[in-house]
Scaffold this motif. Structure first.
Motif: not given
Length: 308
Positions: A141-149, A166-167
């Motif tokens: 789940a975290y990697s999905v949002v990181k991928g969008v970024a 990323t942050l």
């Protein structure tokens, strides 16, 4: 050591990359020591340790992916730590690539989009199958949002490095997804607190922590990045299946192909199982972000059914 073993077996180079390079990035019980081994020979004599992850790649394939701007390989090259480098192969490649600045391409975005699809698929399947694998579900789940970024950054020709990079990018751009990114990271760090619960077998629920993590990730994807505006959520897809095919008791599996815009769900009831979903019915587009669609074209989507 692992590096000495690679040397003995003829490895050209060994690169350590990922979260294991920084204490600020590494998450106990989740992160692994990842090594990219460049070799034209079979590398077999490596310790089978769950804390290590190896990827062996022939020299030609490595170069092809570097010059095709594969973000994963590029990141390993630019930000990784060289542990072994015969004839300065990796070092010279890095100098060549960075001499005139990194050039990311639409293909770079495609690679990342494919990765987002794999992570979202894995998270949803882990949820419905009720596997006791909370850490990896949250990592997906975290990697999905990181991928969008990452895709947002790539459209500005930026290659992000890890959680901290990323942050920083999300803070600089005042991104709307920063809250989801921080929350999912915090859940991942404390993954040991969450245990699989008995859940609704056909719906991802926001009322349990793991289900909420999936919905956060899925909504981040749907609201920020898409190749087909008609993409719907897993829960909506199941509801449509019921309208078309009858009552669903259990979701047995889910697949999402981000490159082709295909998403299917395998459903079943007491009598039979069937596959429903949205097939590929559109031409590939380079316009990935919703804000890029100046005119929202109404795209026809067909829910198809195939009895198994």
């Amino acid at each position: 050591t692992i590096v000495n073993s690679c040397k003995r077996q003829g490895a050209i180079s060994v690169i350590q990359h990922g979260s294991s390079l920084s204490l600020d990035e590494f998450i106990y019980g989740v992160s692994k020591h990842t090594l990219l081994i460049i070799s034209d020979h079979t590398i077999s004599d490596l310790p089978q340790d769950e804390n290590f992850q190896y990827r062996v790649m022939p020299q030609k394939k490595f170069l092809n992916r570097v010059y095709a701007s594969n973000p994963s390989v590029l990141s390993s090259l630019i930000y990784g730590k060289i542990l072994h480098d015969n004839n300065n192969f990796v070092e010279n490649t890095k100098k060549s690539v960075t001499k005139y600045g990194i050039k990311l391409t639409p293909q770079s975005v495609d690679y990342t989009i494919a990765g987002i699809g794999m992570h979202l698929t894995s998270a949803i399947n882990r949820y419905f199958l009720e596997k006791s694998d909370e850490a990896n579900l949250l990592r997906n789940a975290y990697s999905v949002v990181k991928g969008v970024a990452s895709v947002k950054a790539m459209l500005n020709n930026r290659l992000l490095n890890g959680h901290i990079g990323t942050l920083k990018f999300l803070e600089e751009t005042n991104s709307s997804i920063i809250g989801d990114f921080i929350n999912l990271r915090a859940m991942l760090v404390t993954n040991y607190k969450y245990k699989m619960e008995k859940r609704n077998p056909k719906k991802v629920s926001a009322n349990d922590v793991l289900g909420n993590a999936i919905l956060l990730a899925e909504n981040c994807y749907i609201n920020n990045i898409t190749k087909v505006p008609s993409r719907i959520s897993i829960n909506s897809l199941v509801e449509e299946c019921e309208k078309k095919s009858g009552k669903v008791n259990v979701v047995n599996g889910f697949t999402l192909d981000m490159r082709n815009g295909i998403n299917f769900v395998l459903c079943s009831n007491n009598k039979s199982s069937w596959l429903c979903g949205i097939p590929q019915i559109f031409k590939k587009s380079r316009k990935y972000f919703l804000r890029k669609y100046l005119i929202r074209i109404c795209m026809h989507t067909t829910l198809t059914q195939c009895r198994l």
